[in-house]
Each structure stands twice: as C-alpha cells, then as structure tokens.
Design a protein around this motif. Structure first.
Motif, PDB file in Angstrom:
ATOM      1  N   GLY A   1      68.639  63.068  57.023  1.00 49.52           N
ATOM      2  CA  GLY A   1      68.407  63.723  55.747  1.00 49.52           C
ATOM      3  C   GLY A   1      68.097  62.730  54.638  1.00 49.52           C
ATOM      4  O   GLY A   1      68.369  61.532  54.756  1.00 49.52           O
ATOM      5  N   GLU A   2      67.532  63.251  53.554  1.00 47.48           N
ATOM      6  CA  GLU A   2      67.209  62.432  52.390  1.00 47.48           C
ATOM      7  C   GLU A   2      68.136  62.798  51.240  1.00 47.48           C
ATOM      8  O   GLU A   2      68.899  63.780  51.315  1.00 47.48           O
ATOM      9  CB  GLU A   2      65.745  62.654  51.993  1.00 47.48           C
ATOM     10  N   PHE A   3      68.050  62.030  50.164  1.00 44.49           N
ATOM     11  CA  PHE A   3      68.953  62.270  49.041  1.00 44.49           C
ATOM     12  C   PHE A   3      68.806  63.690  48.492  1.00 44.49           C
ATOM     13  O   PHE A   3      69.786  64.341  48.140  1.00 44.49           O
ATOM     14  CB  PHE A   3      68.710  61.253  47.924  1.00 44.49           C
ATOM     15  N   LYS A   4      67.567  64.188  48.473  1.00 45.07           N
ATOM     16  CA  LYS A   4      67.351  65.533  47.938  1.00 45.07           C
ATOM     17  C   LYS A   4      68.107  66.593  48.735  1.00 45.07           C
ATOM     18  O   LYS A   4      68.442  67.659  48.214  1.00 45.07           O
ATOM     19  CB  LYS A   4      65.858  65.865  47.904  1.00 45.07           C
ATOM     20  N   ASP A   5      68.409  66.277  49.986  1.00 42.06           N
ATOM     21  CA  ASP A   5      69.115  67.229  50.839  1.00 42.06           C
ATOM     22  C   ASP A   5      70.607  67.305  50.529  1.00 42.06           C
ATOM     23  O   ASP A   5      71.283  68.259  50.933  1.00 42.06           O
ATOM     24  CB  ASP A   5      68.933  66.858  52.315  1.00 42.06           C
ATOM     25  N   VAL A   6      71.119  66.305  49.833  1.00 37.76           N
ATOM     26  CA  VAL A   6      72.556  66.282  49.514  1.00 37.76           C
ATOM     27  C   VAL A   6      72.809  66.257  48.010  1.00 37.76           C
ATOM     28  O   VAL A   6      73.954  66.233  47.567  1.00 37.76           O
ATOM     29  CB  VAL A   6      73.244  65.072  50.173  1.00 37.76           C
ATOM     30  N   GLN A   7      71.754  66.272  47.223  1.00 33.85           N
ATOM     31  CA  GLN A   7      71.897  66.090  45.775  1.00 33.85           C
ATOM     32  C   GLN A   7      72.852  67.091  45.150  1.00 33.85           C
ATOM     33  O   GLN A   7      73.698  66.746  44.318  1.00 33.85           O
ATOM     34  CB  GLN A   7      70.521  66.179  45.110  1.00 33.85           C
ATOM     35  N   ALA A   8      72.740  68.339  45.557  1.00 34.04           N
ATOM     36  CA  ALA A   8      73.618  69.365  44.978  1.00 34.04           C
ATOM     37  C   ALA A   8      75.074  69.141  45.378  1.00 34.04           C
ATOM     38  O   ALA A   8      75.998  69.412  44.608  1.00 34.04           O
ATOM     39  CB  ALA A   8      73.160  70.753  45.424  1.00 34.04           C
ATOM     40  N   LEU A   9      75.293  68.616  46.582  1.00 32.11           N
ATOM     41  CA  LEU A   9      76.654  68.390  47.062  1.00 32.11           C
ATOM     42  C   LEU A   9      77.341  67.262  46.314  1.00 32.11           C
ATOM     43  O   LEU A   9      78.565  67.281  46.115  1.00 32.11           O
ATOM     44  CB  LEU A   9      76.637  68.069  48.558  1.00 32.11           C
ATOM     45  N   VAL A  10      76.578  66.239  45.914  1.00 32.66           N
ATOM     46  CA  VAL A  10      77.177  65.050  45.302  1.00 32.66           C
ATOM     47  C   VAL A  10      77.063  65.040  43.786  1.00 32.66           C
ATOM     48  O   VAL A  10      77.326  64.014  43.145  1.00 32.66           O
ATOM     49  CB  VAL A  10      76.545  63.758  45.879  1.00 32.66           C
ATOM     50  N   ALA A  11      76.700  66.177  43.199  1.00 38.75           N
ATOM     51  CA  ALA A  11      76.559  66.242  41.744  1.00 38.75           C
ATOM     52  C   ALA A  11      77.833  65.764  41.045  1.00 38.75           C
ATOM     53  O   ALA A  11      78.945  66.129  41.417  1.00 38.75           O
ATOM     54  CB  ALA A  11      76.241  67.674  41.318  1.00 38.75           C
ATOM     55  N   GLY A  12      77.645  64.936  40.030  1.00 35.89           N
ATOM     56  CA  GLY A  12      78.786  64.414  39.287  1.00 35.89           C
ATOM     57  C   GLY A  12      79.635  65.485  38.656  1.00 35.89           C
ATOM     58  O   GLY A  12      80.853  65.328  38.507  1.00 35.89           O
ATOM     59  N   SER A  13      79.002  66.596  38.292  1.00 35.75           N
ATOM     60  CA  SER A  13      79.758  67.684  37.668  1.00 35.75           C
ATOM     61  C   SER A  13      80.801  68.252  38.614  1.00 35.75           C
ATOM     62  O   SER A  13      81.896  68.656  38.199  1.00 35.75           O
ATOM     63  CB  SER A  13      78.794  68.799  37.229  1.00 35.75           C
ATOM     64  N   ARG A  14      80.496  68.260  39.919  1.00 38.71           N
ATOM     65  CA  ARG A  14      81.463  68.771  40.889  1.00 38.71           C
ATOM     66  C   ARG A  14      82.646  67.816  41.033  1.00 38.71           C
ATOM     67  O   ARG A  14      83.796  68.240  41.169  1.00 38.71           O
ATOM     68  CB  ARG A  14      80.794  69.000  42.242  1.00 38.71           C
TER      69      ARG A  14
END
Length: 329
Positions: free
Chosen positions: A255-268
C-alpha cells in the motif's frame, strides 16, 4: 547531580521532558520545571504563533524556573509558518529551544543572535556531528527504543550513545528507552550528560491526557508497539492497537501513504489523548512503557529518579569495586 548539561542550561537535574505533540502544554511543562528538570512546550501543538505566545505566558504563571520550546520541522502538505513561530519564541524571551526533524540551520540563524541555546534531536551519529558543526549547544540522541521517529538505522542506545560520545564535544542528551534511575545512570555511564523522557512523562499526574491512556501505558509491555511507515522510509514507533496494526499490514502488502492517510490522521491521535479511547487512532509511545508501573506526579518522578540514581552510584556500583587482594605466597 551536576553535569555539563545542567551547567550549560541552568537546570537543577539532568532530566528533560521530551517535546510531545498535543501533550507539551503549560501544566505539564511547569510541573517538570518546578521539579528541577527541563520542561518543553511543543510549539506546533498550538494552532498559531499567537496561541504559542499565550501558552508561554500561561507556563510562566505556573513556574519561575527555566523551560524550553520544541519546534519540529517535518514534511507536511501545508507547512506551518515556521518563521512566525520562531519570531513568537524570540519575542517571548525563551532562552532554550529544542529543534527536531530536518536540518536546524534555519532555526540557528534566527535563534542564536538572540542568545537562545539550541538542542537538536538526532537519530544517528552522523546527524549529531553535523548539528554540532552547525553550532547547536547540545544534541539529543534518539535511540531505536524511542517513541515517534527513531530514524532508519535501527541502532539502540547501548551502542548509539557511546558511538556519539566518541565524536561529540558538546553536551549530549540520551533519548529513548529511559524511564527510571537505572536508565539515567546507564546513560551517564555511556557518555550522556542528561536524559530525555517522553513516554515516562506521559504517565504522570500532570500530563494533559485522559487517564485511560495513562493506564494503558502502565498495562502495556515493552512488546506493545508497532513500527509504522517502514516501507516508506519514515519509520514511526507508536502504540500497538487495531489502527496501527492495520496501517502496518496495508503498507507491508504494498500500500501507499494515501491508502492509510485517513487512519493516521493527527486529529485521531489527538482524540485518543482527549477522549481516552486507546483504539481511536495512532499515538506515540516507546518501548520504555514496559517498565512504567505507576502514575506519579512530576515532582515524585524526578525526586525518585535522582534519589535512586544516587543510591545506585554510591551503593550498588561502588560496592562492586572491591579492594584487590594480594596473591598468596
């Protein structure tokens, strides 16, 4: 316990509270400072330079002891206005800054004319040496055990610290894997002049995070972390949970970063600290959580470390030195 670090930076004890995003706020920093250690506000925890100025003022209302500000430069889609944050730090009269991330040259050009001492965080000997050549006042050397970004060399502190000490002439702070007096004494023996602790200060009364997260750190072992972003060459050590394990799995499968971007969001990650659900997102913690067994005040933690370090040095270690006995005959 006097070292080159305490003498250079005017701190009572050779202990630094690491700069931690969302955590390095006035109550924790002031508590660390009042305990005689060096507390670090995290500049980018504040949404604007103006808010950083206010947070510095709030810290000064809580302590008259020295404290510093951490300013980290990391890749970002929309980079923060670093020059404006530097100006806020200068105008507020801060005398100690910890830099991290990329080359500290641009920071030094602004800070040093104002007499600000700069500590730069490095994860390798070569980067620590480069920082000294650029003119920083001290380096904080991060071993592979640390939370956050341990670099890509995977060298633990038992080797990294003496290797760095052999090449540096400025004070060195040991960071990663340190949570008690044993780590402090070991770091000093390996050539460091102070220790930096992040995860250990997360599990203190004054840390501005939910108690559920503190209890999770106490419950976790040294095996309960994940190394994210390894395939992207931007390794980050975080707590092991359903989110971080999913990120590791996706990237390991190509996978690429775009595939995990939502999972690793700083807001979370921020919501983990604020809402107290350790499974809500990714959050940083180091291997040292395996030896964190309580949640003391900052004063209790620092006092205990210094007292036990004294006991280790004067008692156990001195006791190992026995007088030589002449051979019979």
């Amino acid at each position: 316990m006097r070292t080159r670090f305490t003498e250079t930076f005017g701190i009572e004890h050779p202990i630094v509270q690491g700069g931690m995003q969302w955590v390095g706020r006035a109550p924790l920093v002031a508590a660390v400072a009042n305990a005689g250690a060096l507390g670090m506000l995290t500049a980018l925890t504040q949404p604007t330079p103006e808010e950083l100025t206010k947070e510095i003022a709030r810290t000064r209302e809580l302590t008259d002891k020295p404290f510093g500000v951490n300013l980290t430069i990391l890749p970002a889609i929309t980079p923060p206005p670093y020059a404006e944050y530097r100006r806020a730090i200068i105008e507020a009269g801060i005398t100690i800054v910890e830099t991290a991330g990329s080359n500290p040259k641009e920071h030094l050009e602004d800070f040093q004319p104002h007499g600000i001492k700069v500590i730069h965080k490095a994860t390798s000997v070569r980067h620590a040496v480069k920082a000294e050549q650029l003119g920083v006042d001290a380096v904080s050397v991060d071993g592979f055990e640390c939370a956050g970004h341990p670099g890509e060399d995977d060298v633990p502190n038992l080797v990294l610290l003496p290797a760095a000490a052999d090449q540096l002439t400025i004070p060195m702070i040991a960071s990663g894997g340190i949570g008690d007096a044993r780590g402090l004494v070991a770091a000093l023996a390996l050539g460091a002049d102070a220790v930096n602790m992040g995860s250990r200060f997360l599990a203190t009364v004054e840390a501005p995070i939910h108690d559920n997260v503190k209890q999770q750190i106490v419950q976790n072992t040294e095996r309960d972390t994940e190394l994210m972003f390894r395939p992207l060459k931007n390794t980050a050590r975080v707590a092991s949970n359903t989110v971080s394990r999913e990120v590791v799995d996706i990237l390991n499968k190509g996978g690429e970063f775009k595939d995990v971007q939502a999972l690793v969001a700083g807001s979370r990650g921020r919501e983990v600290y604020e809402q107290g659900d350790p499974e809500r997102g990714v959050w940083s913690v180091g291997l040292v959580q395996g030896i964190i067994n309580d949640i003391p005040t900052c004063a209790e933690l620092v006092e205990r470390m210094i007292a036990e370090a004294d006991e280790l040095i004067r008692g156990r270690l001195t006791g190992l030195l026995t007088a030589s006995t002449p051979l019979a005959g």
